[in-house]
Each structure stands twice: as C-alpha cells, then as structure tokens.
Write a protein that holds these residues in place. Structure first.
Motif, PDB file in Angstrom:
ATOM      1  N   PRO A   2       0.817  -1.215   0.000  1.00  0.00           N
ATOM      2  CA  PRO A   2       0.000   0.000   0.000  1.00  0.00           C
ATOM      3  C   PRO A   2       0.853   1.270   0.000  1.00  0.00           C
ATOM      4  N   ASP A   3       0.318   2.305  -0.605  1.00  0.00           N
ATOM      5  CA  ASP A   3       0.962   3.621  -0.607  1.00  0.00           C
ATOM      6  C   ASP A   3       0.534   4.327   0.674  1.00  0.00           C
ATOM      7  N   VAL A   4       1.406   4.353   1.650  1.00  0.00           N
ATOM      8  CA  VAL A   4       1.078   4.883   2.970  1.00  0.00           C
ATOM      9  C   VAL A   4       0.728   6.362   2.889  1.00  0.00           C
ATOM     10  N   ARG A   5       1.477   7.121   2.135  1.00  0.00           N
ATOM     11  CA  ARG A   5       1.193   8.552   2.012  1.00  0.00           C
ATOM     12  C   ARG A   5      -0.191   8.782   1.406  1.00  0.00           C
ATOM     13  N   ALA A   6      -0.533   8.027   0.365  1.00  0.00           N
ATOM     14  CA  ALA A   6      -1.844   8.177  -0.266  1.00  0.00           C
ATOM     15  C   ALA A   6      -2.958   7.829   0.727  1.00  0.00           C
ATOM     16  N   ILE A  48      -5.342  -1.748   6.981  1.00  0.00           N
ATOM     17  CA  ILE A  48      -5.682  -0.340   7.143  1.00  0.00           C
ATOM     18  C   ILE A  48      -6.209   0.223   5.820  1.00  0.00           C
ATOM     19  N   ALA A  49      -5.539  -0.086   4.719  1.00  0.00           N
ATOM     20  CA  ALA A  49      -5.941   0.442   3.416  1.00  0.00           C
ATOM     21  C   ALA A  49      -7.357   0.025   3.048  1.00  0.00           C
ATOM     22  N   ARG A  50      -7.744  -1.178   3.397  1.00  0.00           N
ATOM     23  CA  ARG A  50      -9.069  -1.686   3.025  1.00  0.00           C
ATOM     24  C   ARG A  50     -10.139  -1.346   4.051  1.00  0.00           C
ATOM     25  N   MET A  51      -9.734  -1.112   5.282  1.00  0.00           N
ATOM     26  CA  MET A  51     -10.708  -0.896   6.355  1.00  0.00           C
ATOM     27  C   MET A  51     -10.247   0.272   7.236  1.00  0.00           C
ATOM     28  N   LEU A  52     -10.037   1.428   6.636  1.00  0.00           N
ATOM     29  CA  LEU A  52      -9.479   2.574   7.344  1.00  0.00           C
ATOM     30  C   LEU A  52     -10.206   2.875   8.652  1.00  0.00           C
ATOM     31  N   ASP A  53     -11.494   3.078   8.573  1.00  0.00           N
ATOM     32  CA  ASP A  53     -12.248   3.464   9.768  1.00  0.00           C
ATOM     33  C   ASP A  53     -12.349   2.331  10.776  1.00  0.00           C
ATOM     34  N   ALA A  54     -12.580   1.122  10.303  1.00  0.00           N
ATOM     35  CA  ALA A  54     -12.717  -0.022  11.201  1.00  0.00           C
ATOM     36  C   ALA A  54     -11.404  -0.268  11.963  1.00  0.00           C
ATOM     37  N   ALA A  55     -10.285  -0.148  11.267  1.00  0.00           N
ATOM     38  CA  ALA A  55      -8.985  -0.347  11.930  1.00  0.00           C
ATOM     39  C   ALA A  55      -8.760   0.717  12.992  1.00  0.00           C
ATOM     40  N   ARG A  56      -9.103   1.950  12.691  1.00  0.00           N
ATOM     41  CA  ARG A  56      -8.912   3.037  13.661  1.00  0.00           C
ATOM     42  C   ARG A  56      -9.803   2.834  14.882  1.00  0.00           C
TER      43      ARG A  56
END
Length: 62
Positions: A2-6, A48-56
């Motif tokens: 994954p592109d962390v910055r993106a 994180i890339a696929r589940m941004l909100d859920a991971a947070r």
C-alpha cells in the motif's frame, strides 16, 4: 504494498495524527513515506488500506 502517504492523505490526516491513530511510530511512518524504509508490516497496512475506519476504531478500543 500500500501507498502509505496516499492512505494518509485520503484521510486528511497529518503524519503525526495518522501515526497516532494507527499506532505506528512517527519516525517509521516518515521513513516509509520518504522511501528510506520499507514497511515490514505490509499485512497490517493492507488491512488499514481496506478498512481505514474499522482499523482506527478497533485500535481506539484496545
């Protein structure tokens, strides 16, 4: 990988806020974004890339 910055920019988060939200050391995140280091935690970053909100949210509860 994954592109962390993106990912971070898509969320509108600073490096500090992203690192804090996902429990990544700030120096590590900066190294990834600057290409000096390569994520050894690529599986974690894919989640994180696929589940941004859920991971947070999961990390807030931990």
């Amino acid at each position: 990988m994954p592109d962390v910055r993106a990912m971070r920019e898509a969320l509108g988060l600073s490096q500090r806020a992203f690192a804090s939200a996902y429990r990544i050391p700030l120096a590590t995140l900066k190294g990834w974004e600057q290409g000096r280091r390569h994520p050894g935690a690529s599986a974690y970053l894919r989640v994180i890339a696929r589940m941004l909100d859920a991971a947070r949210e999961a990390l807030k509860a931990a």
